[in-house]
Write an enzyme that holds these catalytic residues in place. Structure first.
Site, PDB file in Angstrom:
ATOM      1  N   ARG A  81       0.799  -1.218   0.000  1.00 25.12           N
ATOM      2  CA  ARG A  81       0.000   0.000   0.000  1.00 25.12           C
ATOM      3  C   ARG A  81       0.832   1.267   0.000  1.00 25.12           C
ATOM      4  O   ARG A  81       0.500   2.221  -0.702  1.00 25.12           O
ATOM      5  CB  ARG A  81      -0.936   0.015   1.220  1.00 25.12           C
ATOM      6  N   THR A  82       1.916   1.312   0.775  1.00 21.95           N
ATOM      7  CA  THR A  82       2.665   2.571   0.854  1.00 21.95           C
ATOM      8  C   THR A  82       3.242   2.916  -0.518  1.00 21.95           C
ATOM      9  O   THR A  82       3.100   4.028  -1.013  1.00 21.95           O
ATOM     10  CB  THR A  82       3.775   2.468   1.918  1.00 21.95           C
TER      11      THR A  82
ATOM     12  N   LYS B 143      25.132  -5.320  -5.052  1.00 18.43           N
ATOM     13  CA  LYS B 143      26.568  -5.563  -5.307  1.00 18.43           C
ATOM     14  C   LYS B 143      27.414  -5.033  -4.157  1.00 18.43           C
ATOM     15  O   LYS B 143      28.630  -4.985  -4.254  1.00 18.43           O
ATOM     16  CB  LYS B 143      26.991  -4.821  -6.580  1.00 18.43           C
TER      17      LYS B 143
ATOM     18  N   ARG C  89      11.616   3.828   1.506  1.00 22.21           N
ATOM     19  CA  ARG C  89      11.384   2.859   2.584  1.00 22.21           C
ATOM     20  C   ARG C  89      12.718   2.198   2.850  1.00 22.21           C
ATOM     21  O   ARG C  89      13.393   1.728   1.928  1.00 22.21           O
ATOM     22  CB  ARG C  89      10.355   1.807   2.201  1.00 22.21           C
TER      23      ARG C  89
ATOM     24  N   HIS D 231       7.063   5.399  10.927  1.00 20.37           N
ATOM     25  CA  HIS D 231       6.282   5.328   9.686  1.00 20.37           C
ATOM     26  C   HIS D 231       5.363   6.563   9.689  1.00 20.37           C
ATOM     27  O   HIS D 231       4.145   6.448   9.857  1.00 20.37           O
ATOM     28  CB  HIS D 231       5.469   4.035   9.678  1.00 20.37           C
TER      29      HIS D 231
HETATM   30  C1  NCD Z   1       3.315  -1.366   8.077  1.00 21.90           C
HETATM   31  C2  NCD Z   1       4.828  -1.362   8.059  1.00 21.90           C
HETATM   32  O1  NCD Z   1       5.448  -1.678   7.036  1.00 21.90           O
HETATM   33  O2  NCD Z   1       5.385  -1.014   9.084  1.00 21.90           O
HETATM   34  N1  NCD Z   1       2.768  -1.600   6.815  1.00 21.90           N
HETATM   35  C3  NCD Z   1       2.365  -0.537   6.058  1.00 21.90           C
HETATM   36  O3  NCD Z   1       3.152   0.240   5.562  1.00 21.90           O
HETATM   37  N2  NCD Z   1       1.043  -0.358   5.919  1.00 21.90           N
HETATM   38  C4  NCD Z   1       2.754  -2.302   9.070  1.00 21.90           C
HETATM   39  C5  NCD Z   1       3.235  -3.711   9.030  1.00 21.90           C
HETATM   40  O4  NCD Z   1       4.015  -4.103   8.181  1.00 21.90           O
HETATM   41  O5  NCD Z   1       2.794  -4.454   9.905  1.00 21.90           O
END
Ligand code: NCD
Length: 340
Positions: A64-65, A95, A117, A148
């Site tokens: 989703r992100t 690498k 990320r 996050h």
């Molecule tokens: C979250 C994460 O990656 O921290 N996921 C997300 O981005 N919606 C929550 C999770 O992974 O549990």
């Protein structure tokens, strides 16, 4: 508050939930997200970031992100010029290149924003001071303070859209609170509002970190810790369920799993919960909600939009559209807010 007055620490980078204040959230971010809901799919929407460019670097699993940032950019008329999913394997990091070198090289090509990320331990703050374009933290795994922040902003927006308020609410945060980064960021953000009560519900070995408890105490937020979600169910306005973070280092998986009976959301919990409460989850959900019992309930708002209001997932799209607009084109935001 005027957009030009925003001078948060680190701004225009989006790095940590502590950066923001409630005035900015209520008077700038939320009104813009509402505008995005109204304009979504409209011709005007596709002109707002015309020809602006986004680079998307994802080291770590994401559905989703990543999708919502990339869709948001496209729907605003911008371009995604580099999209690297699974970047630790698919880029030169595979690498042995250092994470910062990969990021700095991408920044060197230009672009208007870099979405990152990072499931490694590198601090995004250190990279941000070297970056000529805004960096948005799409979840990190920094050793001291994993965060996050955009998830927490969309979580708050979902609460506002559903309950019509944030001040004065009681929130039950449930699951792997020791390793989950969404609960950390959401706790920091809730502390910016008035009259918040938090119930932390988790197995003993997965309790929320001492640093978050200290932050909440310093900001006058009332909180308590529990083992069984049913103890707090009648008192919560928001249930914020989370999974056990196996990929972020929960090594007590088996013990946590045994204790899961107490932290699961099922019909028994729904029966105790207030009729006007909401059930949220940042997703992915891997067993901690009994889906066949909870999904059909009008209070379950994690995936499905109900009663004419957007789901938590959909709110993520609108908040990320608003965030991209704010960091890339503050002047467009000012005119959108003025014509509100
Ligand atoms: C979250 C994460 O990656 O921290 N996921 C997300 O981005 N919606 C929550 C999770 O992974 O549990």
């Amino acid at each position: 508050m005027e957009l030009q007055e925003v001078k948060f620490e680190g701004w225009p980078h989006v790095l940590k939930a502590q950066q923001f204040d409630s005035g900015w959230i209520k008077n700038i971010l939320f009104p813009l997200a509402i505008r995005m809901e109204g304009l979504y799919g409209h011709r005007l929407c596709g002109a707002l970031l015309l020809d602006k460019e986004m680079i998307s670097l994802f080291c770590g699993e994401s559905t989703r992100t990543r999708a919502s940032f990339e869709i948001a950019m496209h729907r605003l008329g911008g371009k995604v010029i580099v999209s690297s999913p699974n970047a630790r394997l698919s880029s030169a990091m595979g690498k042995g290149e250092h994470f910062y070198d990969t990021c700095l090289a991408l920044i060197e090509y230009g672009g208007d924003v870099l979405i990152i990320r990072n499931d490694g331990n590198e601090e995004l703050g250190k990279l941000a001071v070297l970056s000529s374009i805004p960096i948005i933290n799409a979840a990190d795994n920094a050793e001291k303070d994993k965060q996050h922040p955009t998830q927490a902003l969309l979580d708050l927006y979902t609460i506002q859209r559903r309950l019509g308020r944030i001040d004065g609410i009681s929130v039950a945060m449930i699951g792997d609170l020791r390793n989950g980064r969404t609960v950390r960021s959401l706790s920091y953000l809730l502390a910016k509002f008035k009259g918040i009560r938090i119930f932390f519900v988790s197995p003993l070995q997965l309790q929320i970190g001492a640093d978050i408890k200290e932050y909440l105490t310093r900001h006058g937020v009332e909180f308590s810790e529990h083992l069984d979600v049913r103890e707090v169910a009648p008192h919560a306005d928001v249930f914020y369920q989370t999974r056990t973070q196996k990929n972020l280092g929960t090594e007590d998986w088996d013990r946590a799993d045994e204790a899961h009976g107490l932290t699961i959301i099922d019909k028994r919990v729904l029966d105790l919960a207030k009729l006007d409460s909401i059930i949220m989850h940042p997703l992915p959900c891997v067993g901690e909600i009994v889906r066949e019992e909870v999904d059909p309930d009008p209070r379950a708002i994690y995936i499905e939009s109900k009663n004419g209001k957007p789901s938590q997932v959909k709110c993520g799209l609108f908040i990320r559209m608003a965030l991209l607009l704010i960091v890339i084109s503050p002047e467009v935001c000012c005119s959108l807010l003025r014509t509100d």
